[in-house]
Write a protein that holds these residues in place. Structure first.
Motif, PDB file in Angstrom:
ATOM      1  N   PRO A 433       0.820  -1.218   0.000  1.00 34.50           N
ATOM      2  CA  PRO A 433       0.000   0.000   0.000  1.00 34.50           C
ATOM      3  C   PRO A 433       0.854   1.269   0.000  1.00 34.50           C
ATOM      4  CG  PRO A 433      -0.724  -1.570   1.686  1.00 34.50           C
ATOM      5  CD  PRO A 433       0.614  -2.041   1.202  1.00 34.50           C
ATOM      6  N   ASP A 434       0.361   2.289  -0.689  1.00 33.31           N
ATOM      7  CA  ASP A 434       0.940   3.636  -0.657  1.00 33.31           C
ATOM      8  C   ASP A 434       2.463   3.603  -0.851  1.00 33.31           C
ATOM      9  OD1 ASP A 434       0.845   6.376  -0.482  1.00 33.31           O
ATOM     10  OD2 ASP A 434       0.972   6.412   1.709  1.00 33.31           O
ATOM     11  N   ARG A 435       2.910   2.944  -1.898  1.00 28.41           N
ATOM     12  CA  ARG A 435       4.344   2.782  -2.128  1.00 28.41           C
ATOM     13  C   ARG A 435       5.054   4.119  -2.303  1.00 28.41           C
ATOM     14  NH1 ARG A 435       2.163  -1.205  -5.223  1.00 28.41           N
ATOM     15  NH2 ARG A 435       2.381  -0.046  -7.179  1.00 28.41           N
ATOM     16  N   ALA A 436       4.403   5.063  -2.939  1.00 30.94           N
ATOM     17  CA  ALA A 436       5.061   6.333  -3.255  1.00 30.94           C
ATOM     18  C   ALA A 436       5.413   7.141  -2.010  1.00 30.94           C
ATOM     19  CB  ALA A 436       4.176   7.164  -4.181  1.00 30.94           C
ATOM     20  N   ASN A 437       4.786   6.845  -0.867  1.00 30.81           N
ATOM     21  CA  ASN A 437       5.043   7.617   0.356  1.00 30.81           C
ATOM     22  C   ASN A 437       5.634   6.771   1.486  1.00 30.81           C
ATOM     23  OD1 ASN A 437       3.863  10.104  -0.663  1.00 30.81           O
ATOM     24  ND2 ASN A 437       1.893   9.034  -0.526  1.00 30.81           N
ATOM     25  N   ALA A 438       5.846   5.493   1.229  1.00 32.36           N
ATOM     26  CA  ALA A 438       6.287   4.591   2.298  1.00 32.36           C
ATOM     27  C   ALA A 438       7.794   4.691   2.518  1.00 32.36           C
ATOM     28  CB  ALA A 438       5.917   3.152   1.949  1.00 32.36           C
ATOM     29  N   THR A 439       8.182   4.500   3.773  1.00 33.26           N
ATOM     30  CA  THR A 439       9.595   4.337   4.141  1.00 33.26           C
ATOM     31  C   THR A 439       9.790   2.882   4.522  1.00 33.26           C
ATOM     32  OG1 THR A 439       9.830   6.616   4.920  1.00 33.26           O
ATOM     33  CG2 THR A 439      11.415   5.001   5.750  1.00 33.26           C
ATOM     34  N   VAL A 440      10.708   2.219   3.842  1.00 33.57           N
ATOM     35  CA  VAL A 440      10.870   0.773   3.968  1.00 33.57           C
ATOM     36  C   VAL A 440      12.300   0.443   4.367  1.00 33.57           C
ATOM     37  CG1 VAL A 440      10.726  -1.438   2.759  1.00 33.57           C
ATOM     38  CG2 VAL A 440       9.097   0.387   2.216  1.00 33.57           C
ATOM     39  N   VAL A 441      12.439  -0.433   5.343  1.00 29.70           N
ATOM     40  CA  VAL A 441      13.748  -0.964   5.735  1.00 29.70           C
ATOM     41  C   VAL A 441      13.847  -2.393   5.218  1.00 29.70           C
ATOM     42  CG1 VAL A 441      15.225  -1.647   7.681  1.00 29.70           C
ATOM     43  CG2 VAL A 441      13.952   0.512   7.756  1.00 29.70           C
ATOM     44  N   ILE A 455       9.022   2.968  -4.817  1.00 22.00           N
ATOM     45  CA  ILE A 455       9.324   3.594  -3.531  1.00 22.00           C
ATOM     46  C   ILE A 455      10.490   4.556  -3.733  1.00 22.00           C
ATOM     47  CG2 ILE A 455       9.985   3.165  -1.141  1.00 22.00           C
ATOM     48  CD1 ILE A 455       8.906   0.307  -1.500  1.00 22.00           C
ATOM     49  N   PRO A 456      10.378   5.808  -3.277  1.00 22.48           N
ATOM     50  CA  PRO A 456      11.479   6.761  -3.472  1.00 22.48           C
ATOM     51  C   PRO A 456      12.788   6.223  -2.914  1.00 22.48           C
ATOM     52  CG  PRO A 456       9.515   7.895  -2.687  1.00 22.48           C
ATOM     53  CD  PRO A 456       9.222   6.432  -2.615  1.00 22.48           C
ATOM     54  N   ARG A 457      13.859   6.426  -3.683  1.00 23.86           N
ATOM     55  CA  ARG A 457      15.168   5.881  -3.307  1.00 23.86           C
ATOM     56  C   ARG A 457      15.581   6.293  -1.891  1.00 23.86           C
ATOM     57  NH1 ARG A 457      20.243   9.007  -4.593  1.00 23.86           N
ATOM     58  NH2 ARG A 457      21.950   7.735  -3.783  1.00 23.86           N
ATOM     59  N   GLU A 458      15.337   7.552  -1.519  1.00 24.71           N
ATOM     60  CA  GLU A 458      15.751   8.033  -0.197  1.00 24.71           C
ATOM     61  C   GLU A 458      14.967   7.373   0.930  1.00 24.71           C
ATOM     62  OE1 GLU A 458      14.758   9.912  -2.689  1.00 24.71           O
ATOM     63  OE2 GLU A 458      16.664  10.786  -3.388  1.00 24.71           O
ATOM     64  N   GLN A 459      13.829   6.741   0.575  1.00 22.86           N
ATOM     65  CA  GLN A 459      12.990   6.119   1.600  1.00 22.86           C
ATOM     66  C   GLN A 459      13.139   4.596   1.650  1.00 22.86           C
ATOM     67  OE1 GLN A 459       9.724   9.565   0.669  1.00 22.86           O
ATOM     68  NE2 GLN A 459       8.897   7.593   1.216  1.00 22.86           N
ATOM     69  N   VAL A 460      14.077   4.074   0.869  1.00 26.15           N
ATOM     70  CA  VAL A 460      14.424   2.657   0.949  1.00 26.15           C
ATOM     71  C   VAL A 460      15.747   2.564   1.706  1.00 26.15           C
ATOM     72  CG1 VAL A 460      14.858   0.531  -0.314  1.00 26.15           C
ATOM     73  CG2 VAL A 460      13.294   2.240  -1.257  1.00 26.15           C
ATOM     74  N   ILE A 461      15.710   1.935   2.870  1.00 23.99           N
ATOM     75  CA  ILE A 461      16.861   1.970   3.775  1.00 23.99           C
ATOM     76  C   ILE A 461      17.422   0.566   3.963  1.00 23.99           C
ATOM     77  CG2 ILE A 461      17.647   2.592   6.095  1.00 23.99           C
ATOM     78  CD1 ILE A 461      15.310   4.577   6.219  1.00 23.99           C
TER      79      ILE A 461
END
Length: 533
Positions: A433-441, A455-461
């Motif tokens: 859900p809501d991939r464009a705004n998610a922060t994922v580790v 998913i935005p590059r800066e929000q993929v950790i």
């Protein structure tokens, strides 16, 4: 008068003055082992054998072995180069020279050519196929230039290429594969029977590229030096050969420290990474994996895993290395294998999982070389023995080695250890859900899949950075509560106690989806941000 007969063989056509009839004595000249260039027919043979190995390598390349975090890291770094984001997907800290993943970025068009689908790691493995093919062809060429016959050289290629350990390790995305290809290229160049100056200069450049692809390949430089010294022996051009080699080595190798100098990152200092600081960590501060002779140590368990896949090439290679050191023409390959073995067994050192990638081609070369030595030991007047001996050798290999290799490669060709990663990558693209705004580790295996999913590059950790990178922590002022999803993988769960924020995410999260078997499950977990700390 008593006559004596000399034990020194007379030259062909020499008059035998001790003979009453003074006849010419036919003398068999000493056998000379010549270094050969490949003919068109041989090139075709080497190409066909390489194609056979590549077919075995590519079948089920997406399923086995299980993707590792190292593969994902190198693939993400190659992506950063290819898309102009820098030398790494995070701050490049000189942990390895970048040339290998720069080459991987240059090969990134190959998966699209074949329409490869699935996780990003699968595409990366397909991009590595030309590197493996180059290694196979160079093993054959080196065998020939070390004076081996066509059959022994073909055996060397097949020992290297069809070993289940080779199929397993060379499928993966490792910097070592690039380094091996370039070092084998350097060795082939200095062994060239033409002895052109440009060969030696190109060999120096190839050595530098090998080291700039994986720094540990530097330890095999003495093997190239031995080959150069032998091949330029008894020639007035030896100083020029040495000078040409050193010129190529220095002129290419200097670019890496020069890059660090120009960026002001050669020496350690506050607020920036450094080349020498990274060297200090790798050589002095990195925790060792124990001795290969101590049961239970990391090094011991790693060697046992290599032996599980294929003890044949390791044991045969080790024995052949000891013998090949006493055969002048095989000494360069034996020196490389010996040094790599000594580095692996040094006490207290760090032994990485992919280290055996560097060792395998040299073990194959010396094994084939000793088989060639044994075949040439048959006297010329007993040449009819050779087919019989070859037949016996083939039968013994079929009975002793064949079943083990068939079983090992059956596992390589049929087992799917990456089904969980494949399903998780599909979920990221279709169901998160809501991939464009998610922060994922996540781990680095799925890092690029997250980016490809939108998913935005800066929000993929990458999970290590969550606890160890201040720049990443600065983007998360509320700590773990600023994360939306955690992708829990075997690599992430391996030792979470050393990573407090990762541990907190595991504790304060709810399972959304799970893929794969229990011992290798991939979990998509939603973070419960309202949980108390």
């Amino acid at each position: 008068m008593t006559t004596t007969t000399s034990l020194i063989p007379k030259a062909r056509g020499t008059l035998d003055r001790t003979s009453p009839t003074r006849e010419l004595v036919p003398v068999v000249p000493p056998r000379v082992v010549r270094r050969r260039e490949l003919t068109g027919g041989e090139g075709l043979l080497a190409g066909l054998l390489t194609t056979l190995v590549i077919v075995v390598l590519t079948v089920n390349i997406s399923g086995f072995p299980m993707a590792s975090d190292d593969e994902g890291t190198y693939l993400a770094q190659a992506w950063a180069v290819a898309t102009g984001k820098g030398l790494a997907h995070y701050t490049y800290w000189y942990d390895h020279p970048p040339l290998a993943w720069i080459q991987l970025a240059a090969l990134s068009w190959i998966p699209d050519l074949f329409g490869v689908t699935g996780p990003a790691v699968t595409a990366g493995r397909v991009a590595m196929i030309p590197v493996v093919a180059a290694c196979l062809l160079l093993v054959y060429l080196i065998c020939r230039r070390l004076g081996m016959g066509i059959r022994a050289s073909a055996i060397g290629l097949l020992i290297f290429g069809l070993s289940p350990l080779t199929i397993t390790m060379y499928r993966e995305i490792y910097l070592d594969s690039f380094a091996v290809a370039w070092m084998l290229g350097a060795l082939a160049l200095v062994l060239s029977p033409r002895r052109n100056l440009w060969h030696y200069t190109a060999a120096g450049a190839a050595t530098a590229i090998a080291v700039l692809s994986k720094e540990t390949m530097l330890v095999t430089l003495p093997a190239v030096a031995v080959a150069l010294w032998q091949n330029a022996a008894r020639s007035s051009t030896r100083p020029w050969a040495v000078g040409g080699y050193l010129s190529g080595l220095v002129l290419v190798g200097v670019f890496y420290p020069l890059y660090a100098v120009l960026r002001g990152e050669l020496f350690p200092g506050p607020g920036h990474v450094s080349l020498i600081g990274a060297w200090q960590f790798q050589l002095a501060n990195r925790s060792g994996t124990g001795s290969v002779f101590t049961p239970g140590s990391g090094s011991y368990e790693l060697v046992q895993s290599w032996l599980f896949y294929d003890p044949v090439i390791l044991v045969a290679g080790l024995l052949a290395t000891a013998a090949a050191l006493f055969v002048r023409r095989l000494r360069p390959a034996a020196v490389a294998a010996l040094i790599l073995v000594l580095v692996a067994i040094r006490p207290g050192g760090y032994l990485p999982a992919m280290y055996v990638v560097q060792l395998l081609p040299f073990f194959a070369i010396v094994t084939a070389g000793m088989l060639d030595v044994a075949a040439r030991a048959v006297p010329r007047d007993r040449r009819w023995w050779r087919p019989a001996l070859a037949t016996v050798a083939v039968l013994l290999a079929a009975m002793l080695i064949g079943p083990r290799w068939v079983a090992g490669n059956h596992r390589n060709l049929t087992v799917d250890d990456n089904a969980g990663y494949t399903a998780a990558a599909e979920y990221l693209h279709t169901s998160l859900p809501d991939r464009a705004n998610a922060t994922v580790v996540t781990d680095d295996v799925l890092w690029l899949d997250c980016v490809d999913a939108g998913i935005p590059r800066e929000q993929v950790i990458w999970f290590y950075k969550l606890d160890l990178d201040p720049a990443v922590q600065a983007r998360l002022p509320n700590g773990w509560r600023d994360v939306d999803y955690l992708i829990s993988t075997p690599a992430l769960r391996q030792d979470p106690s050393t990573l407090p924020l990762v541990t907190a995410l595991l504790t304060h999260s709810t399972l959304e989806a799970s893929f794969g078997p229990a011992d290798a499950r991939i979990e998509i977990r939603r973070i419960d941000k309202e949980d108390p700390a």
